[in-house]
Design a protein around this motif. Structure first.
Motif, short mmCIF file in Angstrom:
data_model
loop_
_atom_site.label_atom_id
_atom_site.label_comp_id
_atom_site.label_asym_id
_atom_site.label_seq_id
_atom_site.Cartn_x
_atom_site.Cartn_y
_atom_site.Cartn_z
N TYR A 176 0.80 -1.23 0.00
CA TYR A 176 0.00 0.00 0.00
C TYR A 176 0.83 1.28 0.00
CZ TYR A 176 -3.63 -3.38 0.96
OH TYR A 176 -4.46 -4.46 0.88
N PHE A 177 2.13 1.20 0.23
CA PHE A 177 2.96 2.39 0.00
C PHE A 177 3.63 2.28 -1.37
CE2 PHE A 177 6.81 4.85 -0.18
CZ PHE A 177 6.41 6.08 0.35
N PHE A 178 4.26 1.11 -1.62
CA PHE A 178 4.99 0.94 -2.89
C PHE A 178 4.10 0.36 -3.99
CE2 PHE A 178 8.51 0.96 0.20
CZ PHE A 178 9.32 1.92 -0.39
N PHE A 179 2.92 -0.15 -3.63
CA PHE A 179 1.98 -0.72 -4.60
C PHE A 179 2.60 -1.87 -5.38
CE2 PHE A 179 0.79 3.85 -4.25
CZ PHE A 179 -0.36 3.64 -3.50
N ASP A 180 3.43 -2.65 -4.72
CA ASP A 180 3.96 -3.86 -5.36
C ASP A 180 2.82 -4.85 -5.54
OD1 ASP A 180 6.63 -3.08 -5.58
OD2 ASP A 180 7.02 -3.61 -3.49
N SER A 181 2.96 -5.71 -6.55
CA SER A 181 1.93 -6.74 -6.75
C SER A 181 1.91 -7.66 -5.54
CB SER A 181 2.21 -7.54 -8.02
OG SER A 181 3.35 -8.36 -7.82
N LEU A 182 0.77 -8.29 -5.33
CA LEU A 182 0.65 -9.22 -4.20
C LEU A 182 1.70 -10.32 -4.32
CD1 LEU A 182 -1.07 -9.90 -1.71
CD2 LEU A 182 -2.53 -11.28 -3.20
N LYS A 183 1.93 -10.79 -5.54
CA LYS A 183 2.89 -11.86 -5.77
C LYS A 183 4.30 -11.42 -5.37
CE LYS A 183 4.65 -14.79 -9.48
NZ LYS A 183 4.68 -14.99 -10.93
N ASP A 184 4.69 -10.21 -5.80
CA ASP A 184 6.03 -9.72 -5.49
C ASP A 184 6.19 -9.48 -3.98
OD1 ASP A 184 6.73 -9.81 -8.10
OD2 ASP A 184 6.60 -7.66 -8.46
N ALA A 185 5.17 -8.84 -3.37
CA ALA A 185 5.27 -8.53 -1.94
C ALA A 185 5.35 -9.81 -1.11
CB ALA A 185 4.08 -7.67 -1.51
N ALA A 186 4.55 -10.80 -1.50
CA ALA A 186 4.58 -12.08 -0.79
C ALA A 186 5.97 -12.71 -0.93
CB ALA A 186 3.51 -13.01 -1.34
N ALA A 187 6.54 -12.60 -2.13
CA ALA A 187 7.84 -13.24 -2.39
C ALA A 187 8.94 -12.62 -1.54
CB ALA A 187 8.18 -13.13 -3.87
N TYR A 188 9.03 -11.29 -1.52
CA TYR A 188 10.14 -10.71 -0.77
C TYR A 188 9.90 -10.74 0.75
CZ TYR A 188 7.82 -6.03 -1.17
OH TYR A 188 6.94 -4.99 -1.14
N CYS A 189 8.65 -11.02 1.15
CA CYS A 189 8.40 -11.20 2.58
C CYS A 189 8.51 -12.68 2.98
CB CYS A 189 7.02 -10.67 2.96
SG CYS A 189 6.93 -8.87 2.93
N GLY A 190 8.79 -13.54 1.99
CA GLY A 190 8.95 -14.96 2.29
C GLY A 190 7.64 -15.64 2.64
N MET A 191 6.53 -15.18 2.02
CA MET A 191 5.21 -15.77 2.31
C MET A 191 4.61 -16.33 1.02
SD MET A 191 3.56 -12.64 4.49
CE MET A 191 4.49 -11.83 5.79
N THR A 192 3.62 -17.18 1.20
CA THR A 192 2.85 -17.59 0.03
C THR A 192 1.91 -16.44 -0.33
OG1 THR A 192 1.06 -18.51 1.35
CG2 THR A 192 2.90 -19.99 0.80
N GLU A 193 1.45 -16.46 -1.59
CA GLU A 193 0.54 -15.39 -2.02
C GLU A 193 -0.76 -15.43 -1.21
OE1 GLU A 193 0.69 -15.16 -6.26
OE2 GLU A 193 -1.02 -13.80 -6.32
N ALA A 194 -1.24 -16.66 -0.97
CA ALA A 194 -2.49 -16.79 -0.20
C ALA A 194 -2.30 -16.31 1.24
CB ALA A 194 -2.95 -18.25 -0.21
N GLY A 195 -1.14 -16.64 1.81
CA GLY A 195 -0.86 -16.21 3.17
C GLY A 195 -0.76 -14.70 3.26
N ALA A 196 -0.11 -14.11 2.26
CA ALA A 196 0.03 -12.64 2.26
C ALA A 196 -1.33 -11.97 2.10
CB ALA A 196 0.96 -12.23 1.12
N LYS A 197 -2.15 -12.54 1.24
CA LYS A 197 -3.49 -11.96 1.02
C LYS A 197 -4.30 -11.99 2.31
CE LYS A 197 -7.30 -12.30 -2.28
NZ LYS A 197 -7.83 -13.05 -3.43
N SER A 198 -4.21 -13.12 3.00
CA SER A 198 -4.95 -13.26 4.26
C SER A 198 -4.42 -12.29 5.32
CB SER A 198 -4.82 -14.71 4.73
OG SER A 198 -5.30 -14.84 6.03
#
Lengths: 320, 186
Positions: B144-166
């Motif tokens: 929400y600051f950098f507006f990275d895609s969910l996929k990218d944000a999940a990746a660099y945070c070491g999470m799955t996309e579904a986990g990040a979304k939740s």
């Protein structure tokens, strides 16, 4: 509330918060490693049953670092790692920096957290905030993860790992952990104990690395980006690459994510998960960068066969 | 060049400041802009405008963190361009998707709360962010600051996309609850 206003105000938040998130974005992806607590517990049980002071002292570092590496390559771990033993207590909990291991550009610290009254630490406990060292060691990234102690529920471990662009050996590090809480998925965190826990220590471990010139080794990334690798610093626990990117594409984040593999002589290939950074030079025609990564397990030099970067194989002929 | 040296060039009114800023931060800022704007030319223009806005702001400002200071400017300029180009019709970019996600939690109507001082709201958001675990905070800001895609944000945070979304969903709910507790009507 107007969503636009929320978006606008998010743009005015404190710069340290933005910088923290920005640093993570430039890191390569770090997948959570498989927990090694089972192996760690086995090591600890072995030490407790031996209970021989003289022998325990010779293997002490690998035991302290067992939450990180388990029982793997204890000879290397004992020769490179160093015990720390710095502790601080607050609100009935004691945080101890047990031991450190690393090389010039990568290091890991194992912390233990114990309850002073010997009661079990709540499941899913974690620190609400983690404020790592303020010391400058270039760009790069770090992580903090938890490892439970299956044998002693009144103890848990935290592993802090960093891979950075600047040399860290001899530097003083500090860490501040905030309140201890249990994360509540749908509500406020449940407080367990009030911090902070602050520790300072120095990265005094032995420099076990070797430096190899790569003579501008040309490598083509699957996305077409051309790299020239200038230098490799490699140790039994990690590596560091210096490179130049030719004609970096404006608006693209170039990354070596999932492109660096250490191949061992037994055929095992370790896909490295590290941190990289670069900055533009010469009016944007090139970019100078580096990549650092720590392996999941220590690897003796004589077991290394080759480094594979974007599919390009660079043979390694290393001896202790 | 170190950030402190670049900032010193700005204070000396040495135009090398812009050259050095561009050399060091162009890729970073272009990513911030291109997450909001689909058109590369618009993104490039926002990054160029960032340098000139920085030139006009330093001095008197002396940023504590130059990269964050510049990212704020690029983000603001890019959002302004996006709004001008997409008034009444928002789609396509990661910014538009992020806005849609936040809209689910915070609505999109004009309410009396808009009259509250922005500074108070920003301070409340800062306080909330500091209550979050670091990984959660960085995921939230990545989205929400950098507006990275969910996929990218999940990746660099070491999470799955579904986990990040939740986790983002839970964090938006927590932010809403926090702001309500602080007296902001949502």
């Amino acid at each position: 509330m107007n969503t636009d206003k929320l978006i606008h105000n998010l743009g005015n938040i404190d710069e340290d918060l933005i910088a923290e998130a920005a640093e993570l974005r430039t890191r390569q992806k770090r997948r959570p490693r498989l927990p090694r607590w089972a192996a760690a517990a086995a090591c600890l049980v072995l030490v407790m049953s031996l209970a021989v002071t003289a022998e325990a002292s010779t293997g002490a570092v690998s035991n302290l670092l067992a939450p990180l590496f388990g029982c793997a390559q204890t000879e290397i771990v004992d020769s490179i790692g160093i015990p720390v033993g710095a502790s601080v207590s607050a609100d009935g909990y004691t945080l101890t920096a047990e031991a450190i291991i690393g090389d010039r550009y990568n290091f890991a610290v194992v912390y233990s957290l114990t309850r002073d009254d010997g009661q079990p630490i709540a499941e899913n406990a974690h620190f609400a905030t983690w404020d790592p060292s303020k010391s400058r060691h270039g760009s790069g990234g770090g992580s903090l993860r938890t490892v439970p102690d299956e044998e002693d529920p009144s103890r848990m471990y935290f592993i802090e790992e960093w891979s950075v662009s600047g040399s860290v050996i001899g530097r003083q590090m500090s860490v501040t952990m905030g309140d201890l809480v249990i994360y509540a998925p749908d509500g406020e965190d449940i407080p367990l104990a009030s911090g902070p826990w602050e520790l300072t220590y120095t990265l005094r471990y032995e420099d076990s690395g070797k430096t190899l010139p790569l003579w501008n080794l040309p490598v083509t990334h699957p996305d077409g980006t051309q790299y020239k690798f200038k230098k490799l610093d490699i140790s039994p626990v990690g590596l560091h690459l210096d490179f130049t990117i030719l004609d970096p594409v404006w608006g693209t984040v170039h990354t070596l994510h999932e492109q660096v593999i250490l191949r061992l002589k037994d055929g095992t290939e370790l896909l490295l998960e590290g941190n990289g950074s670069y900055h533009h030079k010469g009016g944007g025609k090139t970019a100078k960068g580096s990549y650092s990564a720590m392996y999941g397990i220590p690897v003796p030099f004589e077991d290394m066969e080759a480094l594979i970067i974007c599919g390009t194989v660079y043979p390694l002929e290393l001896t202790e | 060049m170190e950030d402190s040296e670049i900032i010193a060039l700005y204070w000396e009114r040495n135009e090398e400041a812009i050259t050095e800023t561009s050399a060091k931060y162009e890729a970073y800022l272009s990513k911030v802009a291109s997450n909001i704007l689909d058109d590369p030319e618009d993104s490039r223009e926002c990054v160029s405008d960032t340098y000139w806005k920085a030139w006009n702001s330093i001095p008197p400002h002396r940023p504590g963190n130059l990269s964050a200071f510049l990212a704020k400017i690029t983000r603001e300029l890019s959002i302004d361009v996006f709004r001008r180009q997409n008034s009444g019709k928002r789609q396509g970019s990661q910014y538009a998707l992020s806005l849609s996600e936040l809209g689910d939690s915070f609505g999109s109507g004009v309410t009396p709360e808009e009259q509250l001082e922005s500074r108070e709201l920003t301070q409340a958001i800062n306080r909330f962010l500091r209550t979050l675990p670091k990984d959660t905070r960085n995921l939230f800001l990545g989205r929400y600051f950098f507006f990275d895609s969910l996929k990218d944000a999940a990746a660099y945070c070491g999470m799955t996309e579904a986990g990040a979304k939740s986790l983002l969903h839970r964090t938006r709910k927590r932010l809403k609850a926090y702001l309500e507790k602080e007296g902001f009507t949502l």
